[in-house]
Enzyme design. Sequence first.
Site, PDB file in Angstrom:
ATOM      1  N   ASP A  89       9.019 -10.134  -9.709  1.00 50.31           N
ATOM      2  CA  ASP A  89       8.699  -8.720  -9.857  1.00 50.31           C
ATOM      3  C   ASP A  89       7.297  -8.519 -10.445  1.00 50.31           C
ATOM      4  O   ASP A  89       6.794  -9.386 -11.146  1.00 50.31           O
ATOM      5  CB  ASP A  89       9.753  -8.089 -10.784  1.00 50.31           C
ATOM      6  CG  ASP A  89       9.872  -6.589 -10.570  1.00 50.31           C
ATOM      7  OD1 ASP A  89       9.202  -6.045  -9.663  1.00 50.31           O
ATOM      8  OD2 ASP A  89      10.630  -5.960 -11.326  1.00 50.31           O
TER       9      ASP A  89
ATOM     10  N   HIS B 157       0.998  -8.208  -3.430  1.00 47.77           N
ATOM     11  CA  HIS B 157       1.973  -9.015  -2.692  1.00 47.77           C
ATOM     12  C   HIS B 157       1.329 -10.305  -2.189  1.00 47.77           C
ATOM     13  O   HIS B 157       1.941 -11.371  -2.213  1.00 47.77           O
ATOM     14  CB  HIS B 157       2.539  -8.220  -1.511  1.00 47.77           C
ATOM     15  CG  HIS B 157       3.340  -7.026  -1.942  1.00 47.77           C
ATOM     16  ND1 HIS B 157       4.251  -7.075  -2.972  1.00 47.77           N
ATOM     17  CD2 HIS B 157       3.368  -5.749  -1.476  1.00 47.77           C
ATOM     18  CE1 HIS B 157       4.805  -5.872  -3.117  1.00 47.77           C
ATOM     19  NE2 HIS B 157       4.282  -5.063  -2.230  1.00 47.77           N
TER      20      HIS B 157
ATOM     21  N   LEU C 239      13.191 -31.016  -2.327  1.00 43.65           N
ATOM     22  CA  LEU C 239      13.427 -29.661  -2.832  1.00 43.65           C
ATOM     23  C   LEU C 239      13.885 -28.713  -1.720  1.00 43.65           C
ATOM     24  O   LEU C 239      13.338 -28.739  -0.614  1.00 43.65           O
ATOM     25  CB  LEU C 239      12.122 -29.112  -3.443  1.00 43.65           C
ATOM     26  CG  LEU C 239      12.131 -27.655  -3.913  1.00 43.65           C
ATOM     27  CD1 LEU C 239      12.814 -27.531  -5.271  1.00 43.65           C
ATOM     28  CD2 LEU C 239      10.722 -27.088  -3.990  1.00 43.65           C
TER      29      LEU C 239
HETATM   30  C1  V0D Z   1       6.033 -10.382  -1.754  1.00 43.76           C
HETATM   31  C2  V0D Z   1       6.339 -11.942  -4.356  1.00 43.76           C
HETATM   32  C3  V0D Z   1       6.478 -15.685   0.412  1.00 43.76           C
HETATM   33  C4  V0D Z   1       7.385 -11.028  -3.841  1.00 43.76           C
HETATM   34  C5  V0D Z   1       6.010 -13.087  -3.432  1.00 43.76           C
HETATM   35  C6  V0D Z   1       9.142 -10.703   3.522  1.00 43.76           C
HETATM   36  C7  V0D Z   1       6.952  -9.973  -2.849  1.00 43.76           C
HETATM   37  C8  V0D Z   1       5.248 -12.642  -2.212  1.00 43.76           C
HETATM   38  C9  V0D Z   1       7.397 -15.303   1.366  1.00 43.76           C
HETATM   39  C10 V0D Z   1       8.056 -16.177   2.336  1.00 43.76           C
HETATM   40  C11 V0D Z   1       6.780 -12.251  -0.282  1.00 43.76           C
HETATM   41  C12 V0D Z   1       9.308 -15.865   2.837  1.00 43.76           C
HETATM   42  C13 V0D Z   1       9.952 -16.713   3.720  1.00 43.76           C
HETATM   43  C14 V0D Z   1       9.346 -17.880   4.099  1.00 43.76           C
HETATM   44  C15 V0D Z   1       8.100 -18.220   3.628  1.00 43.76           C
HETATM   45  C16 V0D Z   1       7.456 -17.371   2.748  1.00 43.76           C
HETATM   46  C17 V0D Z   1       7.580 -13.936   1.201  1.00 43.76           C
HETATM   47  C18 V0D Z   1       8.371 -11.785   1.439  1.00 43.76           C
HETATM   48  C19 V0D Z   1       7.603 -11.358   0.394  1.00 43.76           C
HETATM   49  C20 V0D Z   1       9.260 -10.797   2.105  1.00 43.76           C
HETATM   50  F1  V0D Z   1       9.972 -18.707   4.952  1.00 43.76           F
HETATM   51  N1  V0D Z   1       6.121 -14.633  -0.307  1.00 43.76           N
HETATM   52  N2  V0D Z   1       6.778 -13.551   0.154  1.00 43.76           N
HETATM   53  N3  V0D Z   1       8.376 -13.079   1.843  1.00 43.76           N
HETATM   54  N4  V0D Z   1       6.016 -11.787  -1.352  1.00 43.76           N
END
Ligand code: V0D
Length: 264
Positions: free
Chosen positions: A38, A55, A149
Amino acid sequence: MFNKLFRKKSNTNEASFNQQKDLVKDECIPAHIAIIMDGNGRWAKKRAMPRIKGHHEGMNTVRKITRYADDLGVKILTLYAFSTENWKRPKIEVDFLMSLPGQFLNSFLPELMERNIRVEMIGDGSTLPAHTQKALQSAIDQTKGNTGLILNFAMNYGSRDEIVRAMKSMMDEVEAGTLSYEDITEERITDYLMTAHLPEPDLLIRTSGEVRLSNFMLWQLAYTEFWFTDTLWPDFDEKCLLEAIRVYQSRNRRYGGLKGEETE
Ligand code: V0D
């Protein structure tokens, strides 16, 4: 085990980092860490940047924390990336979020392979945009033979939704006659959740000062140690992770009565 951490570039605060690292016990690293990431929007706002910058920075933190967790010997890292509630955000923000898995995997997949990391996901992937599903599925397929992991992304995940689905498939089986009233036990319900194959989280971390679960792994967190920090997710670093683990270990020693004579 900490050699790999030592090799990493030294930070401004190396002395305190090393101190922190010395306090962490090699042998009691939590096997499964779950994180509610968050504070990305707030991080951007503080810098007068658009939320999507936060993000993007948060995605870079996912990369870094994956490496640290892997180096520490964590077995499973479950990250709450997108909740069933997040669809309510402005479309432009949702569209950007949905591009992050592709961006992340395009640049990071070779390192995931090198590190023997397996990508998995929990949540309902079926309503994600096609390009997001493709990126995710391709990473899951390419890493499914990896034995290190487990990097488990909660995507379009909601714990109540997960429990409703579990109840429905149990009802289906009851109606089909393959499951009976007596079979409905805690263990059996656990089997129908999306995390059935994983041990429960040992440690839950939530960043950015909010102190609630927000529909994350309600069933699975029943015995988990919680650690909350005011640090915003893009600022979360190896020192924060070590601090969380150190606190986790001290609680284990106090309440579990595992490692006897240590006092703090
Ligand atoms: C945004 C903070 C990596 C939270 C981290 C679609 C909010 C960065 C992924 C990710 C997000 C997901 C799946 C995958 C590889 C990477 C990601 C989302 C948001 C939502 F296989 N960061 N990340 N996915 N944020």
